[in-house]
Design a protein around this motif. Structure first.
Motif, mmCIF file in Angstrom:
data_model
loop_
_atom_site.group_PDB
_atom_site.id
_atom_site.type_symbol
_atom_site.label_atom_id
_atom_site.label_comp_id
_atom_site.label_asym_id
_atom_site.label_seq_id
_atom_site.Cartn_x
_atom_site.Cartn_y
_atom_site.Cartn_z
ATOM 1 N N SER A 259 -59.399 -70.166 -85.879
ATOM 2 C CA SER A 259 -59.279 -70.022 -87.333
ATOM 3 C C SER A 259 -59.725 -71.309 -88.020
ATOM 4 N N LYS A 260 -60.218 -71.163 -89.262
ATOM 5 C CA LYS A 260 -60.664 -72.321 -90.036
ATOM 6 C C LYS A 260 -60.527 -72.011 -91.527
ATOM 7 N N ASN A 261 -59.919 -72.944 -92.263
ATOM 8 C CA ASN A 261 -59.743 -72.820 -93.709
ATOM 9 C C ASN A 261 -60.881 -73.582 -94.396
ATOM 10 N N PHE A 262 -61.871 -72.860 -94.881
ATOM 11 C CA PHE A 262 -63.036 -73.491 -95.508
ATOM 12 C C PHE A 262 -62.703 -74.014 -96.902
ATOM 13 N N GLU A 263 -61.774 -73.373 -97.620
ATOM 14 C CA GLU A 263 -61.434 -73.812 -98.973
ATOM 15 C C GLU A 263 -60.774 -75.184 -98.959
ATOM 16 N N GLU A 264 -59.955 -75.429 -97.973
ATOM 17 C CA GLU A 264 -59.266 -76.726 -97.882
ATOM 18 C C GLU A 264 -60.025 -77.709 -97.002
ATOM 19 N N SER A 265 -61.158 -77.292 -96.500
ATOM 20 C CA SER A 265 -61.994 -78.151 -95.640
ATOM 21 C C SER A 265 -61.225 -78.662 -94.430
ATOM 22 N N GLU A 266 -60.417 -77.784 -93.883
ATOM 23 C CA GLU A 266 -59.653 -78.155 -92.686
ATOM 24 C C GLU A 266 -60.499 -77.931 -91.433
ATOM 25 N N GLY A 267 -60.132 -78.586 -90.373
ATOM 26 C CA GLY A 267 -60.843 -78.429 -89.119
ATOM 27 C C GLY A 267 -60.536 -77.097 -88.452
ATOM 28 N N THR A 268 -61.309 -76.791 -87.462
ATOM 29 C CA THR A 268 -61.111 -75.546 -86.714
ATOM 30 C C THR A 268 -59.856 -75.640 -85.852
ATOM 31 N N GLN A 269 -59.047 -74.589 -85.901
ATOM 32 C CA GLN A 269 -57.819 -74.537 -85.107
ATOM 33 C C GLN A 269 -57.969 -73.515 -83.986
ATOM 34 N N LEU A 270 -57.568 -73.916 -82.807
ATOM 35 C CA LEU A 270 -57.613 -73.038 -81.644
ATOM 36 C C LEU A 270 -56.193 -72.585 -81.308
ATOM 37 N N ASP A 271 -55.980 -71.285 -81.332
ATOM 38 C CA ASP A 271 -54.679 -70.708 -80.969
ATOM 39 C C ASP A 271 -54.784 -70.087 -79.582
ATOM 40 N N ARG A 272 -53.806 -70.387 -78.746
ATOM 41 C CA ARG A 272 -53.825 -69.819 -77.394
ATOM 42 C C ARG A 272 -52.402 -69.531 -76.936
ATOM 43 N N GLU A 273 -52.275 -68.445 -76.180
ATOM 44 C CA GLU A 273 -50.990 -68.025 -75.624
ATOM 45 C C GLU A 273 -51.190 -67.620 -74.170
ATOM 46 N N VAL A 274 -50.231 -67.978 -73.333
ATOM 47 C CA VAL A 274 -50.248 -67.610 -71.919
ATOM 48 C C VAL A 274 -48.865 -67.101 -71.560
ATOM 49 N N GLY A 275 -48.792 -66.034 -70.803
ATOM 50 C CA GLY A 275 -47.510 -65.485 -70.395
ATOM 51 C C GLY A 275 -47.718 -64.321 -69.449
ATOM 52 N N GLY A 276 -46.693 -63.539 -69.261
ATOM 53 C CA GLY A 276 -46.826 -62.381 -68.375
ATOM 54 C C GLY A 276 -45.501 -61.704 -68.107
ATOM 55 N N ASP A 277 -45.589 -60.604 -67.414
ATOM 56 C CA ASP A 277 -44.424 -59.806 -67.019
ATOM 57 C C ASP A 277 -44.404 -59.667 -65.505
ATOM 58 N N VAL A 278 -43.210 -59.569 -64.957
ATOM 59 C CA VAL A 278 -43.020 -59.350 -63.522
ATOM 60 C C VAL A 278 -42.039 -58.193 -63.348
ATOM 61 N N LYS A 279 -42.407 -57.234 -62.510
ATOM 62 C CA LYS A 279 -41.535 -56.101 -62.204
ATOM 63 C C LYS A 279 -41.296 -56.072 -60.701
#
Length: 334
Positions: A259-279
């Motif tokens: 994601s990147k906010n061009f109006e506020e001239s903010e830098g690019t943000q990288l969002d990441r998630e890691v997880g899982g399920d075990v049965k």
């Protein structure tokens, strides 16, 4: 009239009703067809061709009865169901007649988990706990397209059958000159059953797309669903089944976004998630479910739906935890 006479009448009525219920129960048990399954030491190649020696030693489940449009006669769309097993898999051989050779079977899609009343297929129902409440369903059509599902609440309505459940099994089909046949291999680890069980409730039903006829091995009245567990036959094993092997499923996930906010001239943000399920299947009737940083989105991609009205859309549940024993979450086991 003495006052106790009414009580005697009331008791007599209770005894009469109890007798009728017992008689009905015995009558139902007598009408259950029986199929027998024995262990094999022969190798079976799942290619849809029933040419292995193991099939020649099996007495098939046959003589299918119509369930639609009538339910009072043998079906013209006949099948033979062959059953055997080894230490790892339950094997099923299927041979069905073709009343109109050369013409195409109806299949609206090659997608897995097809559904429709007019699609050619053969479907198997296994009530492994004999409770007439929950069961597994496996189906295949002449083109080798597979589907698997769960039956809840005895299969009394369309909502009691779901195809959202997925598991590992193998199947192939082949179309012959006057018949079509299929072979299935269902790992014992993919289903649940009590240790030491020597019989399951079982049924098989066929949808013939060329004659618009539906039939079942154990007869089902046409006002009941073809997966109704009240009208199943019996599958008798040659010896008690051992405890199923350990069944452990690990389902990891990785999600990311930019994601990147061009109006506020903010830098690019990288969002990441890691997880899982075990049965982990602790026993045939108990599972341990664990999750790390759970992902509350659907397991599969949501279906693409164009919503042109004012009503919200409900997508089917895909998370494995909520699919097993779905009747407990959906309708509280009614």
């Amino acid at each position: 009239m003495p006052p106790y006479w009414g009580g005697v009448k009331f008791i007599s009525v209770q005894v009469l009703i109890l007798g009728l219920l017992i008689q009905t129960s015995f009558a139902q048990e007598e009408t259950r067809k029986k199929a027998y399954i024995s262990e094999t030491t022969s190798e079976i190649e799942v290619d849809g061709i029933l040419n292995e020696a193991a099939w020649s030693d099996v007495e098939p489940a046959k003589d299918f009865f119509q369930t639609f449009p009538y339910d009072s006669a043998l079906s013209t769309s006949q099948c033979e169901i062959y059953l055997t097993y080894n230490k790892e898999n339950l094997y099923v051989g299927i041979s069905c007649n073709d009343v109109d050779p050369g013409s195409d079977f109806v299949m609206i899609s090659q997608r897995r988990d097809y559904r429709g009343s007019g699609i050619e297929s053969v479907n198997l129902i296994f009530d492994t706990f004999r409770d007439q409440t929950n069961a597994y369903s496996f189906g295949i059509n002449p083109y080798g397209v597979q589907r698997e599902g769960l039956v809840a609440n005895g299969g009394s309505s369309t909502t009691d059958f779901t195809l959202d459940w997925d598991n590992k099994w193998f199947g192939e089909s082949i179309i012959n000159e006057n018949t079509w046949s299929a072979e299935l291999a269902i790992p014992f680890k993919s289903i649940r059953f009590p240790e030491g069980s020597d019989s399951w409730l079982f049924n098989a039903y066929r949808v013939d797309s060329k004659t618009n006829e539906r039939s079942a091995w154990n007869s089902i009245p046409r006002n009941f669903r073809p997966y109704s567990l009240s009208y199943t036959g019996e599958l008798i094993w040659d010896k008690p089944l051992p405890k199923p092997g350990s069944n452990i499923s690990v389902i990891p996930y990785i999600a990311g976004g930019v994601s990147k906010n061009f109006e506020e001239s903010e830098g690019t943000q990288l969002d990441r998630e890691v997880g899982g399920d075990v049965k982990i299947a602790l026993t045939p009737s108990m599972s341990l479910d664990m999750t790390i940083n759970p992902d509350f989105s659907q397991v599969e991609v949501d279906r693409q739906v164009a919503n042109l009205d004012r009503f919200e859309i409900f997508f089917p549940e895909r998370r494995q935890f909520f699919l097993e024993n779905a009747d407990l979450f959906a309708s509280f086991g009614t």
